[in-house]
Design a protein around this motif. Structure first.
Motif, PDB file in Angstrom:
ATOM      1  N   THR A  20       1.034   4.007  -2.937  1.00  0.00           N
ATOM      2  CA  THR A  20       0.860   5.442  -2.674  1.00  0.00           C
ATOM      3  C   THR A  20       2.007   6.238  -3.281  1.00  0.00           C
ATOM      4  O   THR A  20       1.802   7.283  -3.912  1.00  0.00           O
ATOM      5  N   LYS A  64       0.835  -1.209   0.000  1.00  0.00           N
ATOM      6  CA  LYS A  64       0.000   0.000   0.000  1.00  0.00           C
ATOM      7  C   LYS A  64       0.868   1.257   0.000  1.00  0.00           C
ATOM      8  O   LYS A  64       0.572   2.224  -0.714  1.00  0.00           O
ATOM      9  N   THR A  65       1.956   1.205   0.796  1.00  0.00           N
ATOM     10  CA  THR A  65       2.885   2.340   0.813  1.00  0.00           C
ATOM     11  C   THR A  65       3.518   2.540  -0.553  1.00  0.00           C
ATOM     12  O   THR A  65       3.639   3.665  -1.046  1.00  0.00           O
TER      13      THR A  65
END
Length: 486
Positions: free
Chosen positions: A173, A169-170
């Motif tokens: 992003t 997810k990081t």
């Protein structure tokens, strides 16, 4: 917490009155923990052999226990079955089983009718399993331990996957941010591109008149190999001083494997090969005779090496010219970044010849196999001359592959790991040297499609590979070129 308490719950059995019938208790109720799925299965069998079932997972059990703790909830279920406090009532398409009716910890469970199996068979299976557990608890305790171990492993895997999910997810992003940033830079780049295109339109008429779609002809003016040697002398013109320096360097190294007198690296920083002050010692196209050293040379063979302090003196006396650069290349014979380009430029396009000579001395093949040094020099010269001036499959490519074979076998420790014999290593280095000998610059597929003579000769199978090997075997038939004479 729920699973550990569920694992302590034994199979429970009770009898309850059927509200549709008068008389004694006629419905058999069982409560069986299913540890593999972390579920509690409640079943009821009526007099007509109908099976009513409820499968309770952690969510359903949490609803039933209300404000009780897990130990208290399972303990109340166990006490209810042991005391017979189990009540059955009719419900829509099933039954309602109430444990501890009328008490604060009452648990009402809806049982749906099941048509998958016989009620009596299911009940008997539970009883048999219960009996086996009681009669042989060790087997099931071991099974329970295995299940608990699997649960811990599953939780660890879940934790790792959760961390990986957070990392992904990081990353997503960050990628989205980069995407936005790059999109914001597009207008600026478009503007710069248009400006460059406008500048290109101002190129001189001569450059603008070039045929942009015409294929580029390869530059063959700077031939990448020598003209094939047709007869005696069977060797190319070579720099005797360079060969003496190479032989001296690796003779000392072979005689001192533990580095007691390892030759020093070629002194002073390397010069820029493109510098106008540096010129090739072989640019005149003729061999350069070395100056006579102080005292007679030592060693046998065609090339006499300098040993000990004399070699060190010769190294220090080298001017910063082509020979100096050649020895700088030789310093990296055991390194990955061995520079065949510099060697090609400063040895009259002799990268393959000088690399082959250096590595044969480095491996001490001449002494180990009794190879005549003049025959080896002849062979190296002929192999180099047999490479065509192709853009890629040329003699410099042969030198590069030869060095990589040496690097993998010796510094890369393949000889040690694979337990290669000296004969294996000699064969490997010769194979690297001759692997594209007489390569015509066209691949096997081309020969097959045009039905060339070589394709017919080798029946369309490994055409060029067979050709390279066969041509070298034809070469060594001559006594002056037979590297394998010993």
């Amino acid at each position: 917490m729920m699973y550990s308490e569920l694992s302590r719950l034994p199979p429970l059995f009770a009898a309850a009155h059927d509200p549709k019938l008068a008389g004694n208790d006629t419905i058999k109720v069982s409560c069986i923990p299913r540890l593999e799925a972390q579920e509690l299965v409640v079943e009821a069998v009526d007099i007509h052999n109908n099976l009513f079932q409820a499968v309770l997972g952690e969510k359903e059990l949490s609803t039933l226990r209300a404000d009780q703790t897990w130990p208290g909830f399972f303990n109340s279920m166990m006490q209810g079955f042991y005391s017979g406090a189990v009540k059955i009532a009719d419900a829509d398409q099933g039954l309602t089983c109430t444990v501890n009716p009328g008490k604060s910890h009452e648990a009402a469970i809806y049982l749906r009718k099941s048509n998958d199996q016989s009620g009596t068979a299911a009940l008997v299976n539970h009883l048999i399993t219960f009996y086996q557990v009681r009669s042989d608890p060790g087997t099931y305790e071991k099974r329970l331990e295995d299940l608990i171990k699997k649960e811990k492993e599953a939780r660890c895997s879940l934790q790792e996957l959760t961390q990986e999910e957070a990392h992904l997810k990081t990353t997503m992003t960050f990628c989205e941010q980069q995407k936005v940033k790059l999109h914001s830079e597009l207008p600026k780049l478009d503007s710069e591109l248009k400006e460059l295109l406008l500048r290109c339109e101002g190129i001189s008429e001569g450059a603008a008149a070039l045929e942009r779609d015409a294929p580029l002809e390869p530059d063959c003016e700077g031939c990448l190999t020598r003209i094939p040697i047709a007869g005696p002398p069977w060797h190319r013109k070579y720099d005797m001083t360079v060969l003496r320096l190479i032989k001296s360097k690796f003779t000392i190294l072979n005689n001192n494997p533990r580095g007691k007198h390892r030759p020093s690296q070629t002194p002073s920083p390397p010069l820029d090969p493109t510098s106008p002050q540096v010129s090739s010692p072989l640019s005149a196209g003729s061999p350069i005779e070395p100056k006579s050293p102080e005292g007679p040379p030592v060693g046998g063979g065609v090339i006499q090496p300098w040993l000990g302090a004399e070699f060190e003196r010769q190294l220090r006396a080298l001017p910063e010219d082509g020979r100096h650069l050649i020895m700088k290349v030789m310093d990296k014979s055991d390194k990955w970044d061995y520079d065949v380009w510099t060697l090609q430029d400063f040895t009259d396009k002799g990268a393959l010849f000088y690399t082959a000579y250096a590595l044969f001395i480095r491996w001490n093949f001449l002494q180990k196999f009794g190879i005549d040094e003049q025959i080896a020099i002849n062979f190296f010269s002929q192999v180099e001359a047999g490479y065509h001036p192709n853009p890629y499959h040329n003699a410099m490519h042969g030198a590069d592959v030869l060095h990589i074979v040496h690097y993998i076998c010796l510094p890369g420790k393949l000889k040690e790991v694979a337990r290669l014999t000296e004969e294996d290593c000699l064969a490997a280095l010769v194979a690297g040297m001759i692997h594209d000998y007489d390569h015509p610059g066209l691949n096997n597929s081309f020969h097959v499609k045009v039905q060339s003579f070589l394709a017919t000769l080798y029946n369309d199978r490994s055409i060029l590979e067979n050709h390279h090997c066969a041509e070298v075997f034809e070469l060594v038939k001559h006594p002056s070129l037979n590297l394998f004479h010993s």
